[in-house]
Structure formats: C-alpha cells, structure tokens
Design a protein around this motif. Sequence first.
Motif, PDB file in Angstrom:
ATOM      1  N   GLN A  46       0.834  -1.207   0.000  1.00 35.06           N
ATOM      2  CA  GLN A  46       0.000   0.000   0.000  1.00 35.06           C
ATOM      3  C   GLN A  46       0.870   1.259   0.000  1.00 35.06           C
ATOM      4  OE1 GLN A  46      -2.320  -0.447   3.555  1.00 35.06           O
ATOM      5  NE2 GLN A  46      -3.105  -2.428   2.933  1.00 35.06           N
ATOM      6  N   ARG A  47       1.961   1.204  -0.708  1.00 32.32           N
ATOM      7  CA  ARG A  47       2.974   2.264  -0.597  1.00 32.32           C
ATOM      8  C   ARG A  47       2.439   3.664  -0.825  1.00 32.32           C
ATOM      9  NH1 ARG A  47       6.516  -0.232  -5.347  1.00 32.32           N
ATOM     10  NH2 ARG A  47       5.541  -2.023  -4.440  1.00 32.32           N
ATOM     11  N   GLU A  48       1.416   3.822  -1.608  1.00 34.01           N
ATOM     12  CA  GLU A  48       0.866   5.160  -1.873  1.00 34.01           C
ATOM     13  C   GLU A  48      -0.226   5.543  -0.876  1.00 34.01           C
ATOM     14  OE1 GLU A  48       2.134   7.197  -4.147  1.00 34.01           O
ATOM     15  OE2 GLU A  48       3.561   5.656  -4.746  1.00 34.01           O
ATOM     16  N   ILE A  49      -0.853   4.552  -0.244  1.00 34.22           N
ATOM     17  CA  ILE A  49      -1.990   4.846   0.639  1.00 34.22           C
ATOM     18  C   ILE A  49      -1.862   4.178   2.011  1.00 34.22           C
ATOM     19  CG2 ILE A  49      -3.628   5.255  -1.242  1.00 34.22           C
ATOM     20  CD1 ILE A  49      -4.607   2.322  -0.736  1.00 34.22           C
ATOM     21  N   ALA A  50      -0.664   3.803   2.390  1.00 37.60           N
ATOM     22  CA  ALA A  50      -0.463   3.091   3.653  1.00 37.60           C
ATOM     23  C   ALA A  50      -0.963   3.924   4.826  1.00 37.60           C
ATOM     24  CB  ALA A  50       1.005   2.742   3.838  1.00 37.60           C
TER      25      ALA A  50
END
Length: 91
Positions: free
Chosen positions: A66-70
């Motif tokens: 979820q690198r963009e929305i972690a």
Amino acid sequence: MTVSLEEVKLYLRVDSNEEDELITSFIFTIEELCEGVLRRPLTEFAIVPETIKQAILYGVGCLYEQREIADIKAILVFLKSVLFSYRQEEW
C-alpha cells in the motif's frame, strides 16, 4: 537488520531484484517504528523473538503493498498491540 532482505522478499513473494532498495528502506522504517514502540533498540535482544520478526514482516508488507496509501496509524496500532509484551516502561 533484524530480518534479512531475502526473508522479506520471500514473505512478499518478490522474485526480482528490481525493488531491493525500496524493500530495504521499508525494513529500516518498520524496524525504527518497532524500536519506538518497544522503547529500546532491537540490538538489545540476544535472540529477536519471532513475534517481533512477524511484526516487522507485517509492517513491511503493508508499506510495500500500500505504498501510496499506507495507513501508518493503523500499522502503529497493530505494532503496539503485537509488541506490547516486549515493551519497556520507558526509554
């Protein structure tokens, strides 16, 4: 590192070396968060308990997938819950 890049890549099911630098940075980030929760460096453990290793793998997995929305707050809640029994009262 408490868990190796190879262990994390196996956990994430990543076969290539293209994202090694990214994954390594996630390992360091989660280990730092774990140390904050534990209120002590991971190097204080003669043998790092499997619970701590699993917490690191889970955290790295969350950041990787979820690198963009972690949701860091959710990750911290998980880490605090899992690592609570190893936590020192103060630094």
